[in-house]
Write a protein that holds these residues in place. Structure first.
Motif: not given
Length: 377
Positions: A100, A294, A226-227, A335, A229
């Motif tokens: 991520r 994303c 982006v959790s 992030d 990813a």
């Protein structure tokens, strides 16, 4: 004749001394500022990767995170098998946290580069990737996938549907902006804004008419995250970033010429129509591949290019590498903040990019470098 290296945002600024020619060496203070900024951004990216890899419910020190990453990159390291690193720590760092963070970096770099290229393409200080309606198109595709389901979409997943929606929006913007074989910057912006508003209305309609359990998924995608990813998701946006980045650096002199206006660029041998079309496609490719994995993350493409211009000026040969590094660091930090400030909940990235980026940008406007970048009063 207007100087080739003039800032793209000079319409409202009073006259100022022309910057040095891109063929001439940087003055010593400017060279140190550029190299120092590059070093700081590079070190910052490495530190954020390590901090992000060690942050989470399962405590992992910076040294342990560095060992885990090194152990996977260089197989055979003793600490990977002597019990120093637990299996849970290894999985948390390598399989969840690192992907991520890397995806956030690639996304930030892509959006920042797209913003810089778009501002040059349309010569507008307020231009950023989402002004073209590409993000809105991706939103329609993603919402259709969520609302209708993969089966109803002929097996197309959310990421693929978002990419197809973004690609479709790009084609529509190009057709609407094209007149007599020429893409006028003003028509490009107007077409993007109008189409984006229409697509946003469609997205809102689909959202309020869907079942309640789908609304959270829709909103979380539209605000960016982006959790979820994975390393596989890095391939397409990473490839797009590499291709467009190499192209932009190779065409940096032509980009500098376009800052001075179409007539000057044509006089210097630049095919403005072809260049503008290529830049549109490059910007759309960067935005589409990023939004597809994303979601909608705004403001990166606006604030980062301006911040870099305040430091090193508007020569694309010196500016573009720092735009890529700065965009990566900005979104990686965002992030890290998104998953730290409200644990165990996670804040969507789009909220924080605006909440953090807007005050930072306003502060930059007050600095002495703001006028040189075209954002000062």
């Amino acid at each position: 004749m207007t100087n080739v290296n003039a800032s793209p945002i000079t319409t409202l600024d009073p006259p100022r001394p022309a910057p040095p020619s891109p063929r001439s060496p940087l003055p010593r203070p400017a060279a140190w500022r550029r190299h120092g900024t590059t070093a700081l951004l590079s070190v910052g990216i490495v530190l954020v990767i390590l901090i992000s890899a060690g942050s989470g419910p399962l405590a992992t020190s910076l040294a342990e995170a560095a060992k885990i990453i090194t152990g996977h990159l260089l197989p055979g390291m003793a600490w990977m098998s002597d019990g120093t690193i637990s299996v849970s720590q290894d999985q948390a760092v390598w399989n969840f946290r690192l992907p991520r963070t890397l995806l956030a970096g690639v996304a930030g770099a892509s959006l920042a580069l797209a913003g810089a290229l778009l501002q040059t393409n349309v010569r507008n200080p307020l231009a950023e990737p989402y002004i073209l309606g590409v993000s809105a198109g991706a939103g329609v595709g993603a919402v259709l996938a969520i609302v209708a389901g993969s089966t109803a979409m002929a097996g197309i997943g959310l990421n693929a549907a978002a990419f197809l929606g973004a690609a479709g929006a790009t084609v529509l913007v190009y057709l609407l902006a094209k007149q007599g074989g020429i893409i006028a910057p003003s028509r490009l912006i107007l077409a993007g804004v109008a189409l984006g508003s229409l697509l946003a209305a469609i997205t809102n309609f689909l959202t309020i008419t869907t079942e309640a359990q789908n609304v959270y998924s829709v909103l979380f995608f539209l605000l960016g995250s982006v959790s979820a990813a994975s390393y596989g998701q890095l391939v397409l946006p990473g490839l797009a970033l590499a291709v467009v980045g190499v192209y932009a650096m190779a065409r940096s002199r032509a980009l500098n010429a376009m800052l001075a206006g179409d007539e000057t660029a044509i006089a210097l041998g630049v095919n403005v129509t072809s260049m503008r079309r290529t830049l549109l496609l490059a910007t759309a490719l960067l935005t589409a591949t990023t939004v597809a994995v994303c979601g909608g993350i705004g403001f990166v493409g606006l604030v980062v290019p301006h911040a870099v211009r305040m430091i090193v000026g508007s020569d694309h040969r010196r500016m573009l590498p720092l735009v890529i590094l700065g965009g990566a660091l900005f979104l990686m930090l965002t992030d890290l903040l998104a998953r730290s400030v409200a644990q165990p909940a996670e804040i969507p990235l789009g909220i924080l990019t605006a909440a953090v980026g807007a005050p930072f940008f306003l502060w930059l406007m007050r600095t002495s470098g703001a006028r040189g970048a075209g954002v000062g009063a």
